[in-house]
Design a protein around this motif. Structure first.
Motif, PDB file in Angstrom:
ATOM      1  N   ILE A   1       0.822  -1.229   0.000  1.00 42.27           N
ATOM      2  CA  ILE A   1       0.000   0.000   0.000  1.00 42.27           C
ATOM      3  C   ILE A   1       0.848   1.268   0.000  1.00 42.27           C
ATOM      4  O   ILE A   1       0.306   2.373  -0.059  1.00 42.27           O
ATOM      5  CB  ILE A   1      -0.947   0.029   1.222  1.00 42.27           C
ATOM      6  N   GLN A   2       2.177   1.111   0.045  1.00 42.63           N
ATOM      7  CA  GLN A   2       3.054   2.284   0.111  1.00 42.63           C
ATOM      8  C   GLN A   2       2.922   3.136  -1.151  1.00 42.63           C
ATOM      9  O   GLN A   2       2.907   2.624  -2.265  1.00 42.63           O
ATOM     10  CB  GLN A   2       4.498   1.830   0.269  1.00 42.63           C
ATOM     11  N   SER A   3       2.795   4.437  -0.964  1.00 45.35           N
ATOM     12  CA  SER A   3       2.774   5.356  -2.101  1.00 45.35           C
ATOM     13  C   SER A   3       3.302   6.707  -1.641  1.00 45.35           C
ATOM     14  O   SER A   3       3.371   6.996  -0.442  1.00 45.35           O
ATOM     15  CB  SER A   3       1.350   5.506  -2.650  1.00 45.35           C
ATOM     16  N   SER A   4       3.650   7.560  -2.596  1.00 42.17           N
ATOM     17  CA  SER A   4       4.190   8.874  -2.265  1.00 42.17           C
ATOM     18  C   SER A   4       3.113   9.809  -1.707  1.00 42.17           C
ATOM     19  O   SER A   4       3.425  10.857  -1.132  1.00 42.17           O
ATOM     20  CB  SER A   4       4.827   9.506  -3.510  1.00 42.17           C
TER      21      SER A   4
ATOM     22  N   ILE B   1       3.562   7.052   6.044  1.00 48.44           N
ATOM     23  CA  ILE B   1       3.504   5.832   6.854  1.00 48.44           C
ATOM     24  C   ILE B   1       4.596   5.909   7.907  1.00 48.44           C
ATOM     25  O   ILE B   1       5.767   6.146   7.598  1.00 48.44           O
ATOM     26  CB  ILE B   1       3.697   4.578   5.977  1.00 48.44           C
ATOM     27  N   ILE B   2       4.205   5.728   9.169  1.00 45.55           N
ATOM     28  CA  ILE B   2       5.163   5.746  10.283  1.00 45.55           C
ATOM     29  C   ILE B   2       5.008   4.456  11.075  1.00 45.55           C
ATOM     30  O   ILE B   2       3.888   4.007  11.339  1.00 45.55           O
ATOM     31  CB  ILE B   2       4.937   6.964  11.202  1.00 45.55           C
ATOM     32  N   THR B   3       6.130   3.868  11.473  1.00 42.74           N
ATOM     33  CA  THR B   3       6.084   2.655  12.293  1.00 42.74           C
ATOM     34  C   THR B   3       6.833   2.900  13.596  1.00 42.74           C
ATOM     35  O   THR B   3       7.760   3.712  13.655  1.00 42.74           O
ATOM     36  CB  THR B   3       6.735   1.455  11.572  1.00 42.74           C
ATOM     37  N   ILE B   4       6.426   2.187  14.640  1.00 40.71           N
ATOM     38  CA  ILE B   4       7.193   2.136  15.890  1.00 40.71           C
ATOM     39  C   ILE B   4       7.378   0.669  16.225  1.00 40.71           C
ATOM     40  O   ILE B   4       6.404  -0.087  16.311  1.00 40.71           O
ATOM     41  CB  ILE B   4       6.530   2.931  17.028  1.00 40.71           C
ATOM     42  N   GLU B   5       8.631   0.260  16.378  1.00 41.04           N
ATOM     43  CA  GLU B   5       8.946  -1.158  16.504  1.00 41.04           C
ATOM     44  C   GLU B   5       9.982  -1.393  17.596  1.00 41.04           C
ATOM     45  O   GLU B   5      10.731  -0.489  17.949  1.00 41.04           O
ATOM     46  CB  GLU B   5       9.485  -1.695  15.170  1.00 41.04           C
ATOM     47  N   ASP B   6      10.022  -2.617  18.076  1.00 38.53           N
ATOM     48  CA  ASP B   6      10.989  -2.996  19.106  1.00 38.53           C
ATOM     49  C   ASP B   6      11.569  -4.375  18.774  1.00 38.53           C
ATOM     50  O   ASP B   6      11.025  -5.392  19.168  1.00 38.53           O
ATOM     51  CB  ASP B   6      10.327  -3.033  20.484  1.00 38.53           C
ATOM     52  N   PRO B   7      12.695  -4.413  18.071  1.00 42.28           N
ATOM     53  CA  PRO B   7      13.427  -3.304  17.450  1.00 42.28           C
ATOM     54  C   PRO B   7      12.998  -3.141  15.995  1.00 42.28           C
ATOM     55  O   PRO B   7      12.175  -3.915  15.498  1.00 42.28           O
ATOM     56  CB  PRO B   7      14.868  -3.809  17.510  1.00 42.28           C
ATOM     57  N   VAL B   8      13.592  -2.151  15.303  1.00 37.16           N
ATOM     58  CA  VAL B   8      13.396  -2.043  13.852  1.00 37.16           C
ATOM     59  C   VAL B   8      14.300  -3.095  13.212  1.00 37.16           C
ATOM     60  O   VAL B   8      15.511  -2.936  13.162  1.00 37.16           O
ATOM     61  CB  VAL B   8      13.755  -0.634  13.338  1.00 37.16           C
ATOM     62  N   GLU B   9      13.698  -4.186  12.761  1.00 31.20           N
ATOM     63  CA  GLU B   9      14.511  -5.299  12.269  1.00 31.20           C
ATOM     64  C   GLU B   9      15.029  -5.047  10.861  1.00 31.20           C
ATOM     65  O   GLU B   9      16.172  -5.348  10.549  1.00 31.20           O
ATOM     66  CB  GLU B   9      13.700  -6.604  12.315  1.00 31.20           C
TER      67      GLU B   9
ATOM     68  N   GLY C   1      11.205   4.796   2.140  1.00 32.30           N
ATOM     69  CA  GLY C   1      10.011   5.624   2.030  1.00 32.30           C
ATOM     70  C   GLY C   1       9.094   5.564   3.227  1.00 32.30           C
ATOM     71  O   GLY C   1       7.999   6.137   3.198  1.00 32.30           O
ATOM     72  N   ILE C   2       9.501   4.864   4.288  1.00 28.36           N
ATOM     73  CA  ILE C   2       8.668   4.735   5.489  1.00 28.36           C
ATOM     74  C   ILE C   2       9.482   5.200   6.695  1.00 28.36           C
ATOM     75  O   ILE C   2      10.652   4.845   6.850  1.00 28.36           O
ATOM     76  CB  ILE C   2       8.211   3.273   5.686  1.00 28.36           C
ATOM     77  N   THR C   3       8.876   6.021   7.551  1.00 27.89           N
ATOM     78  CA  THR C   3       9.537   6.502   8.765  1.00 27.89           C
ATOM     79  C   THR C   3       9.423   5.428   9.840  1.00 27.89           C
ATOM     80  O   THR C   3       8.321   5.043  10.230  1.00 27.89           O
ATOM     81  CB  THR C   3       8.887   7.798   9.262  1.00 27.89           C
TER      82      THR C   3
ATOM     83  N   HIS D   1       2.489  13.846  13.949  1.00 28.48           N
ATOM     84  CA  HIS D   1       3.194  14.000  12.672  1.00 28.48           C
ATOM     85  C   HIS D   1       2.289  13.739  11.480  1.00 28.48           C
ATOM     86  O   HIS D   1       2.776  13.489  10.375  1.00 28.48           O
ATOM     87  CB  HIS D   1       4.417  13.076  12.641  1.00 28.48           C
ATOM     88  N   ASP D   2       1.005  13.772  11.703  1.00 28.73           N
ATOM     89  CA  ASP D   2       0.022  13.690  10.628  1.00 28.73           C
ATOM     90  C   ASP D   2       0.215  12.467   9.731  1.00 28.73           C
ATOM     91  O   ASP D   2       0.347  12.587   8.511  1.00 28.73           O
ATOM     92  CB  ASP D   2       0.077  14.970   9.782  1.00 28.73           C
ATOM     93  N   PRO D   3       0.241  11.246  10.328  1.00 26.77           N
ATOM     94  CA  PRO D   3       0.404  10.057   9.485  1.00 26.77           C
ATOM     95  C   PRO D   3      -0.928   9.647   8.847  1.00 26.77           C
ATOM     96  O   PRO D   3      -2.005   9.961   9.368  1.00 26.77           O
ATOM     97  CB  PRO D   3       0.874   9.000  10.478  1.00 26.77           C
ATOM     98  N   ASP D   4      -0.843   8.948   7.722  1.00 28.31           N
ATOM     99  CA  ASP D   4      -2.037   8.327   7.134  1.00 28.31           C
ATOM    100  C   ASP D   4      -2.184   6.891   7.617  1.00 28.31           C
ATOM    101  O   ASP D   4      -3.293   6.416   7.854  1.00 28.31           O
ATOM    102  CB  ASP D   4      -1.941   8.352   5.607  1.00 28.31           C
ATOM    103  N   LYS D   5      -1.028   6.220   7.745  1.00 27.49           N
ATOM    104  CA  LYS D   5      -1.041   4.820   8.163  1.00 27.49           C
ATOM    105  C   LYS D   5       0.044   4.617   9.214  1.00 27.49           C
ATOM    106  O   LYS D   5       1.131   5.191   9.125  1.00 27.49           O
ATOM    107  CB  LYS D   5      -0.816   3.899   6.959  1.00 27.49           C
TER     108      LYS D   5
END
Length: 566
Positions: free
Chosen positions: A341-344, A348-356, A361-363, A385-389
């Motif tokens: 679903i990624q597009s310009s 899209i922002i993720t929070i992960e433990d950890p970032v594997e 194009g994704i924060t 931060h006004d994310p869409d996803k």
């Protein structure tokens, strides 16, 4: 060299080769052309074909070559490396081999003397022979020695400058323990291992690799007197306290192998007989290539599940929830969803433990609880931060659950995971977090539960008949599998004798239809919800796994390990 039936025939063939070379036949060195990496193998094959035609030899098909492991164990591995050959089979009075340079008569004579028998030779490319030797079981015998081109470079990030600094380089005169640890890591990477386990027993140390989710012993047991030095070496690499042996310690380090940097996470834990150690391998640079083309259809999900899931991940808002035990591929599935679903146009922002693994194009934000960056706190900042996803790596507590649900209700599409056994158990898990049931049900788009099963190796796959004991263990009778073709892998070099190569997902997808939502809000029993879902066409984990067996891509024994028999 041509076929030899006895020593005298071998001498005649050697003399004939010498005569041909003396008459002006170009040697192997003259046929090889220096070239770049690309196309080198094609050139080597062309060279081998020309030599084969000139000397009346046969070119070996090394792409489909099957190694005789018993024969390998009786021939010194160092000889194979030095003379660049692979033993093929033992014949009467002679040994069949594949050689990179059958025109070098002097080396052939030396090799015959070393092996004590005449040779029947075929020609193969040097590159393919070296690749086969690296993959072979015999490579295990040199785990405690660093090979010529095995160079590991330990690196560390300077937090101030961000530069990667070299702090250690392997050299030929290192201690045996350093060679053992580094060779073990190198071999684990070569064999696609996800973890290295170092287990301490009363009289010995066992080293195992986890490959495709299953543990395999990596080498013969090591004497326990070497245990402390092995663990100390790993602690030094991870910058842990080598004097502290009473409490668990966690660390990490990076090594550079063949030009790419690989992350290792280390956990050291005291046990009855000493400290045990587990090293998690994260080959980010290798995986990044795979994630560039990652889509849901490469994960192994069935077509019906993919079609439904693609519909849900393209909804404007709501929550897509993936559940399953640790190591069931939940994060990879979410990465697959984000890649599709990624597009310009969307943030899209993720929070992960950890970032594997890093996605272009994704924060991506890593959790850092020591510094106070928890899932809940990070999720609040993400919303500013006004994310869409949004992707939340895991919901562990009530606060994170509440924020994630509110985000899904207020116009964001939220992807997240939670630990539960199946799609219905997820409901109880959230109720135990004291979330509002109505809001939770309103936010949910779907729940996907999944497991990973190993694929049958494509190189040694063969049809088999299921015995009665296996059918009984699987909850089946002969009539249930009428018309099925069952397969297993007999074990080969490619799969390290396991019969499996790689894994895929089996899943169940709960569509939150209006009848299902009403049953959940009425707090109906889980069995009633499952019956209603089945009536709407939901296929449960066990049925999905049996479908993979019927397709011939996995085995009954494998699915019995990860799914319950109905």
């Amino acid at each position: 060299m041509v076929v030899q039936d006895a020593v005298t025939q071998g001498e005649k063939a050697a003399a004939r080769n010498r005569r041909l070379i003396a008459e002006g036949v170009p040697d192997l060195e003259g046929l090889h052309v220096a070239s770049e990496e690309d196309g080198r193998l094609a050139r080597e094959r062309a060279d081998a074909q020309r030599i084969a035609e000139r000397f009346g030899l046969e070119v070996a098909d090394l792409e489909n070559f099957r190694i005789d492991n018993d024969l390998f164990r009786h021939i010194p591995f160092e000889l194979m490396l030095r003379y660049s050959f692979i033993p093929e089979r033992q014949l009467e009075g002679r040994l069949a081999v594949v050689l990179a340079d059958p025109t070098d008569v002097v080396k052939l004579d030396e090799l015959e003397l070393q092996l004590g028998q005449p040779l029947e030779a075929r020609i193969g490319t040097r590159t393919e022979i070296e690749d086969l030797l690296q993959k072979s079981e015999s490579a295990q015998r040199v785990l405690d020695e660093a090979t010529e081109d095995f160079k590991i470079q330990l690196v560390q990030e300077d937090e101030d400058s961000g530069e990667v600094l070299s702090i250690d380089r392997i050299s030929a005169d290192q201690s045996p323990i350093i060679k053992l640890v580094d060779s073990t890591l190198f071999n684990a990477i070569q064999r696609r291992a996800s973890d290295v386990h170092i287990e301490t027993r009363e009289h010995e140390v066992i080293i195992k690799y986890r490959i495709d989710g299953v543990l395999y012993q990596a080498m013969e047991p090591i004497d326990r007197r070497h245990h402390q030095t092995i663990v100390s070496r790993i602690k030094v690499m991870s910058e842990l306290d080598i004097a502290e042996k009473r409490i668990p310690q966690d660390g990490r380090f990076k090594v550079r192998v063949s030009g790419r940097t690989i992350d290792f996470r280390v956990s050291v834990m005291p046990s009855v007989h000493g400290e045990d150690c587990v090293i998690r391998i994260l080959d980010k640079e290798s995986m990044n290539q795979e994630f560039k083309t990652l889509r849901l259809d490469v994960l192994g999900l069935d077509d019906d599940t993919i079609t439904k899931l693609r519909k849900f991940i393209r909804e404007p808002y709501g929550m897509v929830l993936v559940t399953g035990p640790t190591g069931s591929g939940k994060t990879t599935t979410l990465y697959g969803c984000l890649s599709e679903i990624q597009s310009s146009e969307d943030k899209i922002i993720t929070i992960e433990d950890p970032v594997e693994y890093q996605l272009d194009g994704i924060t991506q934000i890593p959790v850092n609880e020591k510094k106070g960056l928890t899932f809940a706190r990070g999720l609040r900042s993400i919303l500013r931060h006004d994310p869409d996803k949004i992707m939340v790596g895991e919901i562990r507590d009530e606060e994170t659950a509440q924020i994630a649900i509110q985000s899904a209700l207020t116009g964001h599409l939220v992807f997240t995971t939670v630990h539960a056994n199946n799609v219905v158990d997820v409901l109880g898990r959230f109720l135990n977090m004291n979330v509002d049931l109505y809001n939770f049900v309103a936010a949910l788009n779907c729940i996907l539960a999944q497991r990973l099963v190993r694929r049958i190796c494509g190189h040694c796959r063969e049809q088999v008949q299921a015995d009665d004991a296996l059918l009984e263990e699987s909850g089946l009778v002969r009539s249930d599998i009428a018309g099925w073709q069952l397969f297993e892998g007999r074990g080969c070099m490619e799969c390290n004798g396991t019969g499996y190569f790689g894994r895929m997902a089996v899943s169940e997808l709960l569509d939150l239809s209006d009848p299902i939502r009403e049953l959940i809000l009425d707090r109906r029993p889980a069995s009633e919800i499952r019956r209603a879902a089945a009536a709407e066409g939901m296929r449960f984990l066990r049925h999905s796994a049996l479908a993979k067996v019927r397709e011939g891509v996995t085995t009954l024994r494998e699915i019995n390990k990860v799914t319950f028999v109905d």
